[in-house]
Design an enzyme around this catalytic site. Structure first.
Site, PDB file in Angstrom:
ATOM      1  N   CYS A   1      90.373  44.257  39.134  1.00  0.00           N
ATOM      2  CA  CYS A   1      89.905  42.883  38.899  1.00  0.00           C
ATOM      3  C   CYS A   1      90.873  42.069  38.048  1.00  0.00           C
ATOM      4  CB  CYS A   1      88.523  42.896  38.255  1.00  0.00           C
ATOM      5  SG  CYS A   1      87.263  43.697  39.268  1.00  0.00           S
TER       6      CYS A   1
ATOM      7  N   HIS B   1      84.234  35.687  42.622  1.00  0.00           N
ATOM      8  CA  HIS B   1      85.162  36.708  42.122  1.00  0.00           C
ATOM      9  C   HIS B   1      85.939  37.366  43.262  1.00  0.00           C
ATOM     10  CE1 HIS B   1      86.961  39.730  39.742  1.00  0.00           C
ATOM     11  NE2 HIS B   1      85.986  40.618  39.705  1.00  0.00           N
TER      12      HIS B   1
END
Length: 395
Positions: free
Chosen positions: A81, A345
């Site tokens: 991430c 995201h």
């Protein structure tokens, strides 16, 4: 050498499969927007760092070729991430080290619907890069049939509640704030506003987290053009360029695992270390920062990051968010974009989208979500497994 953000761009973040486009289409849209923002043609770009997690190994080249076929080096970056911010850090290092004067950091993701698999191959966590992390969790909490990333962060939330008296309403207050902020962001995947009670009543994912406290999977891209001071002056960019005043990455140390706590396993120690080094590099502290984009993959991680950044004492983050200190009119505005929970995201783009939002904020170009008088900013992007990148920006 000093390095500056001269141009930024991003696509709207969208639910996977909601738009008929390929990853190179979204990368072209974001990259072209960043170049146009700076007024610099792709032919002036000397190197390209491209972040992505779910595409093939040279997908970075496939995407960058949509911007031009100039033969410049293209580097593929994957740091979970934290991929987008890692690409940005590579671009800054090329410039700050005097290797290049103009570098493009580009990130994108084309994802599947549904929860992330947590890094396991076919569900076998024994061979996963995050096997150590999930092993720590399982030893203390067992392993349930809920999405693994929600599970490890949900267990971190349980520990925080047990240790510090943090409440479910305080966790939900994070999500309510970020959903409210996203209403002013046309690039956000969601623009719906929810009250705390609605967030608590949403579908449970892993106690105490509900669906509205979890970031979604997303399609999207973002890009940042990083230039040297010399390049900015020569091309008349200094009036809109934003300085990368300090930046640091930290990875897991023994502190992440020795306590046996999910709070540490999900990254608070490495976030704290990256923040310390970024503050030192910039000469600024958290008390000097006006606006923050941080990695709220789950509501609890925003609370843990408040503590890691030094915004409050350990255990004081629930009270901090309830006090209004992290929204408009408070001490800091945190996630004015809506954050990961509401903006979306797409892993490879997330860190670069944070930089884009903060650049717009520091230029006074953020529209309805503008933080008045913002002159300093901080971005925090974290990847389980792990990497934490903290970037300090100033005008």
């Amino acid at each position: 050498m000093k390095s500056y953000i001269a141009g930024v761009g991003m696509t709207k973040f969208e639910k996977p499969e909601s738009r008929d486009w390929q990853y190179w289409d979204m990368a072209k849209e974001a990259g072209s927007a960043a170049l146009a923002d700076a007024g610099i043609p792709y032919e002036r770009v000397q190197q390209v760092a491209v972040g992505h997690c779910f595409q093939a190994s040279t997908a970075g080249q496939r995407a960058a070729y949509e911007l031009g076929l100039t033969g410049v080096p293209v580097y593929n970056v994957n740091n979970n991430c934290a991929t987008g911010s890692t690409a940005l850090m590579m671009a800054r290092q090329f410039v700050a080290g005097g290797l290049s004067d103009c570098v493009l950091a580009l990130g994108f993701e084309k994802m599947k619907r549904g929860a992330l698999g947590g890094g396991a191959d076919g569900g076998d966590f024994s061979t996963s890069p995050v096997a150590r992390h999930y092993g720590i969790m399982a030893a203390r909490h067992g392993f349930e049939m809920t999405p693994p990333t929600a599970q490890i962060f949900g267990n971190a939330a349980r520990e925080h509640m047990e240790r510090h008296g943090t409440t479910a309403r305080q966790l939900a207050a994070v999500a309510a704030k970020n959903h409210r902020h996203s209403a002013g962001n046309p690039n956000a995947q969601f623009q719906d506003v929810y009250e705390v009670d609605e967030i608590l009543a949403a579908k449970p994912i892993h106690e105490p987290l509900t669906r509205l406290q979890c970031s979604p999977t997303s399609d999207g891209a973002a890009a940042v053009l990083v230039v040297s001071e010399r390049f900015a002056v020569e091309h008349g960019l200094h009036h809109k360029a934003v300085e990368i005043a300090g930046q640091a990455m930290a990875t897991d140390t023994a502190d992440s695992f020795t306590s046996g706590s999910c709070i540490d396993v999900v990254g608070r120690p490495m976030s704290r270390a990256a923040a310390r080094d970024a503050y030192e590099a910039s000469g600024l502290g958290i008390e000097d920062i006006d606006v923050i984009e941080l990695h709220d993959c789950f509501s609890v991680n925003e609370l843990l990051t408040y503590e890691a950044l030094g915004m409050c004492r350990d255990g004081g983050s629930g009270e901090l968010v309830e006090s209004g200190a992290t929204t408009h009119g408070g001490r800091w505005v945190v996630n004015p974009s809506g954050g990961l929970i509401s903006k979306g995201h797409p892993l490879g783009a997330t860190g670069l989208a944070q930089a884009a939002e903060l650049t717009w904020q520091l230029r006074g170009e953020a529209g309805d979500r503008q933080v008045p008088g913002a002159r300093t900013a901080l971005a925090h992007n974290i990847g389980l497994g792990g990497a934490a990148v903290v970037t300090v920006l100033r005008t």
